[in-house]
Design a protein around this motif. Structure first.
Motif, PDB file in Angstrom:
ATOM      1  N   SER A   1      -9.182  -0.358 -12.611  1.00  0.00           N
ATOM      2  CA  SER A   1      -9.715  -1.152 -11.496  1.00  0.00           C
ATOM      3  C   SER A   1      -8.708  -1.255 -10.347  1.00  0.00           C
ATOM      4  O   SER A   1      -9.095  -1.293  -9.187  1.00  0.00           O
ATOM      5  CB  SER A   1     -10.127  -2.547 -11.973  1.00  0.00           C
TER       6      SER A   1
ATOM      7  N   ARG B   1      -9.483  -0.231  -6.561  1.00  0.00           N
ATOM      8  CA  ARG B   1      -9.347  -1.176  -5.454  1.00  0.00           C
ATOM      9  C   ARG B   1      -8.393  -0.635  -4.384  1.00  0.00           C
ATOM     10  O   ARG B   1      -8.629  -0.812  -3.193  1.00  0.00           O
ATOM     11  CB  ARG B   1      -8.882  -2.538  -5.981  1.00  0.00           C
TER      12      ARG B   1
ATOM     13  N   LEU C   1     -16.881  -5.323  -6.422  1.00  0.00           N
ATOM     14  CA  LEU C   1     -15.975  -5.982  -5.484  1.00  0.00           C
ATOM     15  C   LEU C   1     -16.302  -7.466  -5.332  1.00  0.00           C
ATOM     16  O   LEU C   1     -15.406  -8.297  -5.181  1.00  0.00           O
ATOM     17  CB  LEU C   1     -16.044  -5.299  -4.113  1.00  0.00           C
TER      18      LEU C   1
ATOM     19  N   THR D   1     -11.120  -6.179  -1.987  1.00  0.00           N
ATOM     20  CA  THR D   1     -10.330  -5.525  -3.037  1.00  0.00           C
ATOM     21  C   THR D   1      -9.218  -6.440  -3.544  1.00  0.00           C
ATOM     22  O   THR D   1      -8.766  -6.290  -4.682  1.00  0.00           O
ATOM     23  CB  THR D   1      -9.657  -4.235  -2.531  1.00  0.00           C
TER      24      THR D   1
ATOM     25  N   TYR E   1      -6.355  -6.172  -2.843  1.00  0.00           N
ATOM     26  CA  TYR E   1      -5.360  -5.185  -3.289  1.00  0.00           C
ATOM     27  C   TYR E   1      -3.932  -5.630  -2.986  1.00  0.00           C
ATOM     28  O   TYR E   1      -3.097  -5.720  -3.880  1.00  0.00           O
ATOM     29  CB  TYR E   1      -5.652  -3.815  -2.671  1.00  0.00           C
TER      30      TYR E   1
END
Length: 339
Positions: A31, A35, A55, A250, A252
């Protein structure tokens, strides 16, 4: 102006590459890598319906095809039940149900003003506008304490455009509001915590601009209120908004990348703001007039650079629990199965 050193944008994630992230049973194998890939490139329109569910938290990354199919069928049934709660209210009942009448009236006013220049919502008696209304009314019964607030239709509109399914749109919206619902709390604590964090980030990353705002009584950052409330929905064209939201969703680099995006835009215009000695009212007008004038790709690269540059000091500027860092309550989205 800061030196842009964030990584260049990539082409969006397509179907073949998306499939490569899944194992034979449909689980996302990595994942974080997914992302990261979406953060730098976004998602092709044809894949958004599937990828956005991950998401947004509608699906778990480690769920299988079979589990997702089961969840979807359960959720369709639950949505019908929720929707029937307000559909069954008779005109006579509505007269004695002032909160329902008030919310219904506000929703009906807002949906006819939401993205009407976009083809999907254009024209008289547009069925998609009616779907916006129905979903928002249903949400006001699902989360009666929060209800409906102006700005929610801005979040819902792109989700319905992508999902094109009433139940799936509703539950994706529920998942997003688990993160961003505090933006709409009556006490505005969710908004105040984000604007406070933004002021601390500007102090960290651009002290001359911070000092200028301090000297001119602009430290409340209310001129950025719209940016934060609906995460730049009205600053970019529709497609660009969806690309930005994908990067934000995301989580991230940071759960609060939207604040670094705000800093990046302010830094880009720092010389003009200070040079023209803008007071609060002038600044508010200037910020509002940036709508449609901001380059998304360079702004994302600058936000990435600022986030990396700030590091742990940047995260320390953001109080715990600041939206959208509130965890998704997955038990709301994933019904318990009997053994």
């Amino acid at each position: 102006m800061i030196v842009v050193w964030g990584k260049p944008r990539q082409p969006p994630l397509g179907s073949k590459e998306w499939s490569a992230f899944l194992d034979v049973e449909g689980r996302v194998m990595d994942s974080k890598a997914l992302r990261k890939r979406i953060f730098y490139g976004g998602v092709e329109q044809s894949q958004r319906k599937e990828v956005w569910k991950f998401l947004l938290g509608y699906h778990d990354y480690d769920s299988t095809y079979a589990e997702r199919e089961y969840l979807t069928s359960i959720r369709q049934s639950e949505y019908k039940t929720l929707k029937s709660q307000w559909e069954s209210i008779s005109p006579a009942q509505a007269k004695r149900f002032s909160k329902f009448k008030e919310r219904k009236g506000l929703i009906e006013k807002d949906v006819v003003r939401t993205d009407r220049s976009f083809d999907f919502y254009d024209g008289d008696d547009n069925p998609n506008v009616m779907l916006l209304r129905d979903i928002l009314l249903t949400y006001s019964f699902y989360n009666f304490d929060l209800g409906y607030c102006q700005g929610m239709s801005d979040y819902l509109s792109p989700i319905l455009f992508v999902m094109k399914d009433e139940s799936e749109t509703f539950w994706c919206f529920v998942a997003l509001m688990e993160r961003l619902g505090p933006n709409f709390n009556r006490d505005q604590n969710g908004m105040h915590s984000q604007l406070f964090a933004l002021s601390k980030l500007v102090e960290l990353l651009d002290s001359p601009l911070h000092n200028y705002f301090k000297q001119n009584d602009c430290l409340n950052y209310f001129f950025c209120f719209r940016w934060v409330l609906i995460q730049f929905k009205r600053e970019f064209e529709y497609e660009k908004t969806m690309c930005l939201w994908e990067a934000l969703w995301t989580h991230y680099l940071s759960e609060h990348l939207h604040l670094y995006v705000s800093v990046a835009i302010l830094k880009r215009h720092c010389n003009k703001i200070i040079g023209e000695e803008m007071d609060f009212d002038t600044l508010l007008k200037f910020i509002n007039e940036l709508s449609g004038q901001i380059d998304l790709d360079s702004t994302l690269r600058e936000a990435e650079a600022l986030c990396i540059c700030a590091g742990e000091n940047g995260e320390a500027c953001i109080p715990p629990g600041t939206p959208p860092s509130l965890p998704i309550e997955t038990d709301l989205l994933y019904p318990q199965q009997d053994d």
